[in-house]
Scaffold this motif. Structure first.
Motif, PDB file in Angstrom:
ATOM      1  N   GLU A  18       0.853  -1.280  -0.043  1.00  6.86           N
ATOM      2  CA  GLU A  18      -0.272  -0.062   0.017  1.00  6.86           C
ATOM      3  C   GLU A  18       0.858   1.337  -0.010  1.00  6.86           C
ATOM      4  O   GLU A  18       0.359   2.310  -0.415  1.00  6.86           O
ATOM      5  N   LEU A  19       1.977   1.042   0.627  1.00 10.45           N
ATOM      6  CA  LEU A  19       3.081   2.265   0.634  1.00 10.45           C
ATOM      7  C   LEU A  19       4.168   2.665  -0.387  1.00 10.45           C
ATOM      8  O   LEU A  19       4.505   3.619  -0.465  1.00 10.45           O
ATOM      9  N   ILE A  20       4.617   1.284  -0.615  1.00 12.91           N
ATOM     10  CA  ILE A  20       5.729   1.388  -1.569  1.00 12.91           C
ATOM     11  C   ILE A  20       5.666   0.620  -2.851  1.00 12.91           C
ATOM     12  O   ILE A  20       4.740  -0.495  -2.897  1.00 12.91           O
ATOM     13  N   ASP A  44       5.741   7.308  -1.398  1.00 18.52           N
ATOM     14  CA  ASP A  44       5.056   8.681  -1.135  1.00 18.52           C
ATOM     15  C   ASP A  44       4.096   8.584   0.248  1.00 18.52           C
ATOM     16  O   ASP A  44       2.991   8.058   0.090  1.00 18.52           O
ATOM     17  N   LEU A  45       4.608   8.965   1.193  1.00 21.83           N
ATOM     18  CA  LEU A  45       3.772   9.172   2.352  1.00 21.83           C
ATOM     19  C   LEU A  45       3.690  10.436   2.690  1.00 21.83           C
ATOM     20  O   LEU A  45       3.172  10.796   3.842  1.00 21.83           O
ATOM     21  N   ASN A  46       3.441  11.348   1.870  1.00 21.10           N
ATOM     22  CA  ASN A  46       3.066  12.610   2.301  1.00 21.10           C
ATOM     23  C   ASN A  46       1.691  12.677   2.735  1.00 21.10           C
ATOM     24  O   ASN A  46       0.981  12.161   2.012  1.00 21.10           O
ATOM     25  N   GLY A  47       1.563  13.310   3.791  1.00 23.61           N
ATOM     26  CA  GLY A  47       0.274  13.387   4.581  1.00 23.61           C
ATOM     27  C   GLY A  47       0.162  12.196   5.534  1.00 23.61           C
ATOM     28  O   GLY A  47      -0.922  11.836   6.008  1.00 23.61           O
ATOM     29  N   ARG A  48       1.031  11.163   5.344  1.00 24.72           N
ATOM     30  CA  ARG A  48       0.832   9.883   6.450  1.00 24.72           C
ATOM     31  C   ARG A  48       2.149   9.897   7.579  1.00 24.72           C
ATOM     32  O   ARG A  48       3.016  10.772   7.089  1.00 24.72           O
ATOM     33  N   ALA A  49       1.968   8.992   8.223  1.00 22.93           N
ATOM     34  CA  ALA A  49       2.754   8.981   9.374  1.00 22.93           C
ATOM     35  C   ALA A  49       3.970   8.185   8.640  1.00 22.93           C
ATOM     36  O   ALA A  49       3.874   7.490   7.814  1.00 22.93           O
ATOM     37  N   PRO A  50       5.258   8.416   9.292  1.00 25.30           N
ATOM     38  CA  PRO A  50       6.282   7.654   8.865  1.00 25.30           C
ATOM     39  C   PRO A  50       6.050   5.993   9.080  1.00 25.30           C
ATOM     40  O   PRO A  50       5.415   5.655  10.062  1.00 25.30           O
ATOM     41  N   GLY A  86       8.174  10.705   4.399  1.00 24.97           N
ATOM     42  CA  GLY A  86       7.838  11.864   3.126  1.00 24.97           C
ATOM     43  C   GLY A  86       7.743  11.103   1.684  1.00 24.97           C
ATOM     44  O   GLY A  86       7.031  10.075   1.690  1.00 24.97           O
ATOM     45  N   ALA A  87       8.314  11.449   0.803  1.00 28.66           N
ATOM     46  CA  ALA A  87       8.444  10.885  -0.566  1.00 28.66           C
ATOM     47  C   ALA A  87      10.046  10.671  -1.111  1.00 28.66           C
ATOM     48  O   ALA A  87      10.770  11.538  -0.669  1.00 28.66           O
ATOM     49  N   GLY A  88      10.324   9.482  -1.766  1.00 30.54           N
ATOM     50  CA  GLY A  88      11.546   9.423  -2.228  1.00 30.54           C
ATOM     51  C   GLY A  88      11.744   8.134  -2.958  1.00 30.54           C
ATOM     52  O   GLY A  88      10.606   7.409  -3.114  1.00 30.54           O
ATOM     53  N   HIS A  89      12.921   7.914  -3.363  1.00 31.43           N
ATOM     54  CA  HIS A  89      13.154   6.747  -4.111  1.00 31.43           C
ATOM     55  C   HIS A  89      14.587   6.218  -3.710  1.00 31.43           C
ATOM     56  O   HIS A  89      15.493   7.200  -3.241  1.00 31.43           O
ATOM     57  N   VAL A  90      14.847   5.265  -3.677  1.00 37.31           N
ATOM     58  CA  VAL A  90      16.192   4.391  -3.373  1.00 37.31           C
ATOM     59  C   VAL A  90      16.648   3.430  -4.686  1.00 37.31           C
ATOM     60  O   VAL A  90      15.809   2.596  -4.799  1.00 37.31           O
ATOM     61  N   LEU A  91      17.781   3.403  -5.073  1.00 35.29           N
ATOM     62  CA  LEU A  91      18.301   2.679  -6.120  1.00 35.29           C
ATOM     63  C   LEU A  91      19.247   1.814  -5.434  1.00 35.29           C
ATOM     64  O   LEU A  91      20.383   2.257  -5.133  1.00 35.29           O
ATOM     65  N   GLY A  92      19.047   0.256  -5.639  1.00 40.08           N
ATOM     66  CA  GLY A  92      20.224  -0.409  -5.106  1.00 40.08           C
ATOM     67  C   GLY A  92      20.718  -1.546  -6.167  1.00 40.08           C
ATOM     68  O   GLY A  92      19.997  -2.010  -7.237  1.00 40.08           O
ATOM     69  N   VAL A  93      22.003  -2.006  -5.709  1.00 41.52           N
ATOM     70  CA  VAL A  93      22.498  -3.121  -6.539  1.00 41.52           C
ATOM     71  C   VAL A  93      22.726  -4.107  -5.686  1.00 41.52           C
ATOM     72  O   VAL A  93      23.379  -4.032  -4.515  1.00 41.52           O
ATOM     73  N   ARG A  94      22.127  -5.280  -6.209  1.00 42.93           N
ATOM     74  CA  ARG A  94      22.350  -6.810  -5.115  1.00 42.93           C
ATOM     75  C   ARG A  94      22.937  -7.398  -5.994  1.00 42.93           C
ATOM     76  O   ARG A  94      23.110  -7.991  -7.079  1.00 42.93           O
ATOM     77  N   PHE A  95      24.409  -7.600  -5.185  1.00 45.25           N
ATOM     78  CA  PHE A  95      25.271  -8.459  -5.718  1.00 45.25           C
ATOM     79  C   PHE A  95      25.142  -9.796  -5.735  1.00 45.25           C
ATOM     80  O   PHE A  95      24.603 -10.191  -4.814  1.00 45.25           O
ATOM     81  N   LEU A  96      25.635 -10.574  -6.433  1.00 43.32           N
ATOM     82  CA  LEU A  96      25.428 -12.043  -6.403  1.00 43.32           C
ATOM     83  C   LEU A  96      26.235 -12.520  -5.144  1.00 43.32           C
ATOM     84  O   LEU A  96      27.190 -11.680  -4.665  1.00 43.32           O
TER      85      LEU A  96
END
Length: 261
Positions: A18-20, A44-50, A86-96
Motif C-alpha cells: 500500500e505504501l511502496i 510517497d508518504l506525504n500526509g501519512r505517518a512515517p 515523505g516521498a523518495g526513492h532508493v536505487l540499489g545493486v544486489r550483488f550475487l
C-alpha cells in the motif's frame, strides 16, 4: 520480500504494497556476472505517518544509492529495518552471493551487520553518481556504466559460493550443514571458510534464513496456518522450535505474524 511484487523477505507485504513500489531491473550482461539485479524502491508518504519497513535480509551485499551518501551494506544477520517518511526513492545493486569479495579485497564477513560509505570501495565518483541519481531520475543504465569498468576478474570460488547459496535458497529441503557438505563434496570446515570469505554469513545462517523466508511467506499466503505441519516440512524438531526461531528473528510469533497480515 514476501510477495511476487515486493520479493521474498519483506515482512507484512500487504501493508508494504500500500505504501511502496518495488521494481527489479536487469543489469547489462557483462555486469550480470556479478550483479543479481538492480532494485528500485519508491514511496510517497506525504500526509501519512512515517513507516518502518522490516526485512529478513538475504545473503547478499548491496550498493545503495540514497541520501545523503551511497553506502555498501553487508549481510544483515538480524532484522533490517528502514524508516520511510515523505516521498523518495532508493536505487540499489544486489550483488550475487560471493561476488563482492573481489571488489572488497577482504573477507566479506568483515562487512556483516554493517554499512560503510560506498566511496571506501568505489572512490569519490560513486558519491557524484549518487547525488545525480538521488536528485534526478533513478537510472540503472548509469549504474551499469559506472560498474562495468570497475568489476574484478571472474573468481571460480565466488562462483562456487554463489552456486551453493542458490542451492540452499531454491528449496528449504536442505536443512543441515553436513548435508550441504556431503552434497557439494566439500568438508564442513572448508564450507565455513568459503562462506566467511565470500558470502559474509555462515552456511548455517544461510540455511536457517532460507527456512525463515519460507515460513514467513507461508504465514501470509492465505488460508489456515498449520504450524505443526509447517515445522515438520521445514525440518524443525517441533512446532515450538519453529516458533522460537521465528520469534527470535522477526520479533513476534508466526501465529501473531500470520494474524497481522
Amino acid at each position: 520480500m514476501d510477495s511476487p511484487e515486493l520479493g521474498r523477505g519483506v515482512l507484512h507485504p500487504a501493508r508494504a504494497a500500500e505504501l511502496i513500489t518495488v521494481e527489479r531491473l536487469a543489469p547489462h550482461p557483462e555486469v550480470a556476472r556479478f550483479v543479481e539485479y538492480y532494485w528500485l524502491v519508491r514511496w510517497d508518504l506525504n500526509g501519512r505517518a512515517p513507516y518502518e519497513q522490516k526485512v529478513l535480509s538475504h545473503p547478499n551485499v548491496h550498493l545503495v544509492l540514497e541520501a545523503p551518501r551511497a553506502r555498501v551494506y553487508g549481510v544483515d544477520r538480524s532484522l533490517f529495518v528502514r524508516r520511510l517518511e515523505g516521498a523518495g526513492h532508493v536505487l540499489g545493486v544486489r550483488f550475487l552471493p560471493g561476488a563482492f569479495r573481489g571488489l572488497a579485497g577482504h573477507p566479506v564477513s568483515d562487512l556483516a551487520d554493517r554499512s560503510v560509505p560506498a566511496a571506501d570501495y568505489f572512490g569519490p565518483e560513486v558519491d557524484r553518481l549518487n547525488e545525480e541519481l538521488v536528485d534526478g531520475a533513478p537510472d540503472a543504465g548509469r549504474v551499469d556504466a559506472f560498474l562495468r569498468p570497475r568489476l574484478p576478474a571472474p573468481d571460480p570460488l565466488a562462483e562456487e559460493a554463489a552456486a551453493l547459496v542458490d542451492r540452499i535458497t531454491r528449496s528449504p529441503d536442505l536443512r543441515r550443514v553436513d548435508e550441504l557438505a556431503r552434497e557439494s563434496g566439500l568438508p564442513v570446515r572448508r564450507l565455513q571458510r568459503l562462506f566467511a570469505e565470500y558470502v559474509g554469513a555462515s552456511p548455517k545462517w544461510v540455511l536457517r534464513r532460507a527456512r525463515l523466508h519460507e515460513a514467513s511467506q507461508r504465514a501470509v499466503s492465505g488460508g489456515e496456518l498449520d504450524l505443526a505441519a509447517l515445522a515438520a516440512e521445514l525440518g524443525y524438531a517441533d512446532q515450538a522450535h519453529l516458533t522460537r526461531d521465528f520469534t527470535a528473528a522477526v520479533g513476534i510469533s508466526p501465529a501473531r505474524y500470520a494474524g497481522s497480515r
